[in-house]
Write an enzyme that holds these catalytic residues in place. Structure first.
Site, PDB file in Angstrom:
ATOM      1  N   LYS A  72       0.700  -1.336   0.120  1.00 35.30           N
ATOM      2  CA  LYS A  72      -0.048   0.123  -0.059  1.00 35.30           C
ATOM      3  C   LYS A  72       0.912   1.280  -0.054  1.00 35.30           C
ATOM      4  O   LYS A  72       2.027   1.337   0.705  1.00 35.30           O
ATOM      5  CB  LYS A  72      -1.027   0.173   1.339  1.00 35.30           C
ATOM      6  CG  LYS A  72      -1.743   1.217   1.213  1.00 35.30           C
ATOM      7  CD  LYS A  72      -2.949   0.874   0.107  1.00 35.30           C
ATOM      8  CE  LYS A  72      -3.964  -0.235   0.424  1.00 35.30           C
ATOM      9  NZ  LYS A  72      -4.907  -0.137  -0.452  1.00 35.30           N
ATOM     10  N   PRO A 110      -5.486   2.607  -7.831  1.00 40.02           N
ATOM     11  CA  PRO A 110      -6.020   3.504  -7.050  1.00 40.02           C
ATOM     12  C   PRO A 110      -6.669   3.152  -5.974  1.00 40.02           C
ATOM     13  O   PRO A 110      -6.905   1.903  -5.710  1.00 40.02           O
ATOM     14  CB  PRO A 110      -7.215   3.797  -8.358  1.00 40.02           C
ATOM     15  CG  PRO A 110      -7.109   3.004  -9.262  1.00 40.02           C
ATOM     16  CD  PRO A 110      -5.936   1.911  -9.015  1.00 40.02           C
ATOM     17  N   SER A 142     -11.816   0.231 -11.140  1.00 40.91           N
ATOM     18  CA  SER A 142     -12.134  -0.869 -10.329  1.00 40.91           C
ATOM     19  C   SER A 142     -13.331  -1.050  -9.486  1.00 40.91           C
ATOM     20  O   SER A 142     -13.691  -2.171  -9.084  1.00 40.91           O
ATOM     21  CB  SER A 142     -10.881  -1.484  -9.315  1.00 40.91           C
ATOM     22  OG  SER A 142     -10.950  -0.341  -8.338  1.00 40.91           O
ATOM     23  N   ALA A 255     -15.652  -1.906   2.580  1.00 35.01           N
ATOM     24  CA  ALA A 255     -14.743  -1.032   3.225  1.00 35.01           C
ATOM     25  C   ALA A 255     -13.570  -1.849   3.973  1.00 35.01           C
ATOM     26  O   ALA A 255     -13.849  -2.894   4.451  1.00 35.01           O
ATOM     27  CB  ALA A 255     -15.499  -0.309   4.320  1.00 35.01           C
TER      28      ALA A 255
END
Length: 369
Positions: A72, A110, A142, A255
């Site tokens: 990340k 993204p 996406s 989420a």
């Protein structure tokens, strides 16, 4: 104990902003993960986010059976920062330099605060990027695929609760109407779901009215009397206090990092509330990107793999029942088993089932793209 293979923190020479890259694992293959461009009270909060999110990406790839590991990138913006187009481009070039310096062991896509157009800018500097616009050879946004995968997960949850995957008439509460949340809301409305929604942006009420959905405030919706609660905003919504107020039978949504602490999954289990790990429910986007961009498969094959999340969730719930553990524990064990199986026997096993030591990347995996 730190489980990550590498952590890079660099001050962008153009933007002056901290660029944080957390590479969690390459045990299953080159790492991938999104670029989060977000405001934080302190840059160290961005670092904490990168560490959590990259570890979750490793689990996401492993649980989906994909040959990739977790990473990340976070650019920690000071509170109140607004980026004009020129400075945004500077930020993206700073990120691109960091990505390119990794030599292909990590590719970026993204995430919150970024979009395919930003990936196109990064792609001017490095090939190690995915989800560029389709007209530039990427798989594009996406979000629709993440939403589609979440719908598949919800079908499996519905089958668990009611014996079939028909969602018509089921009551669901959706938290967050961003890119993924809006796509998911439209899919659920088309399925005939009795939908309640919320977002911190009250302008999203127009979407609720368009879809015939009820609107509740973010504070109220967590305790809505529904069948399934769907977190689709930023993480941490499932706190100990929030779980005590839940009136749903299940929680499943796209989420990331939904649990405030790992112990919350046990509290959900004690209350008889089914929780599907977020890294499984939200995997549709990365499944589509890797299937099309890395493996070169067609749209129909990619969609089939995204829809297969329904079977993954069904297997997860059955495994949890068979072993007498929570779905959270079953998901972790499933992912960790795949990671352990991919690691050479000569290497030490990772601490607490996390990522391999830096030696795990010694052979140098092939570049992602």
């Amino acid at each position: 104990m730190l489980d990550h293979e590498q952590i890079l923190i660099r001050r962008g020479p153009r933007s002056g902003l901290p660029v944080i890259l957390a590479l969690h694992s390459t045990a299953l293959g080159p790492a991938a993960g999104g670029l989060r461009l977000w405001r934080y009270p302190d840059w160290r909060d961005g670092l904490a986010d990168a560490l959590r999110l990259s570890a979750a990406m490793t689990l996401k790839f492993a649980a989906a059976g994909l040959a990739g590991g977790g990473g990340k990138t976070v650019v920690a913006l000071p509170q109140g920062t607004r980026l004009d187009p020129a400075r945004r481009r500077d930020v993206l070039y700073d990120v691109a330099d960091v990505i390119d310096s990794m030599g292909g062991v990590y590719a970026v896509g993204p995430d919150v605060g970024t979009a395919p157009a930003d990936m196109a800018v990064i792609g001017e500097v490095t090939p190690h990027v995915f989800c560029k616009p389709e007209d530039l050879g990427g798989s594009g946004d996406s979000s629709p695929h993440t939403a589609r995968g979440t719908l598949a997960a919800l079908r499996a949850v519905g089958r668990r609760l009611y014996g079939d995957g028909d969602l018509e008439g089921r009551r669901m509460a959706l938290i967050g109407l961003g890119h993924v949340g809006e796509h998911l809301a439209r899919l659920l409305a088309a399925e005939g779901v009795e939908l309640t929604v919320t977002d911190i942006d009250t302008a999203k009420r127009e979407l609720a009215e368009e879809l015939g959905a009820a609107w509740r405030s973010p504070e109220e919706i967590v305790s809505a009397d529904v069948d399934i609660l769907i977190p689709a905003a930023l993480g941490g919504v499932l706190t100990t206090r929030a779980v005590r107020d839940l009136r749903c039978r299940a929680v499943a949504g796209p989420a990331n990092n939904q649990l405030d602490t790992p112990e919350v999954s046990e509290l959900l289990h004690q209350r008889g509330i089914v929780w599907i790990p977020d890294y499984i429910a939200s995997a549709g986007g990365v499944i589509n990107a890797m299937t099309t961009e890395l493996h070169g498969l067609g749209v129909d094959q990619a969609l089939a793999r995204v829809n297969a999340i329904e079977g993954t969730v069904a297997d997860l719930l059955k495994t949890a029942d068979d072993l007498g553990v929570t779905p959270a524990q079953a998901g972790l064990e499933m992912a960790r088993r795949r990671i352990r199986a991919a690691m050479p026997e000569t290497l030490p096993r990772p601490h607490r089932g996390g990522a391999p030591s830096p030696a795990g990347a010694a052979d140098g995996p092939a570049p992602f793209i």
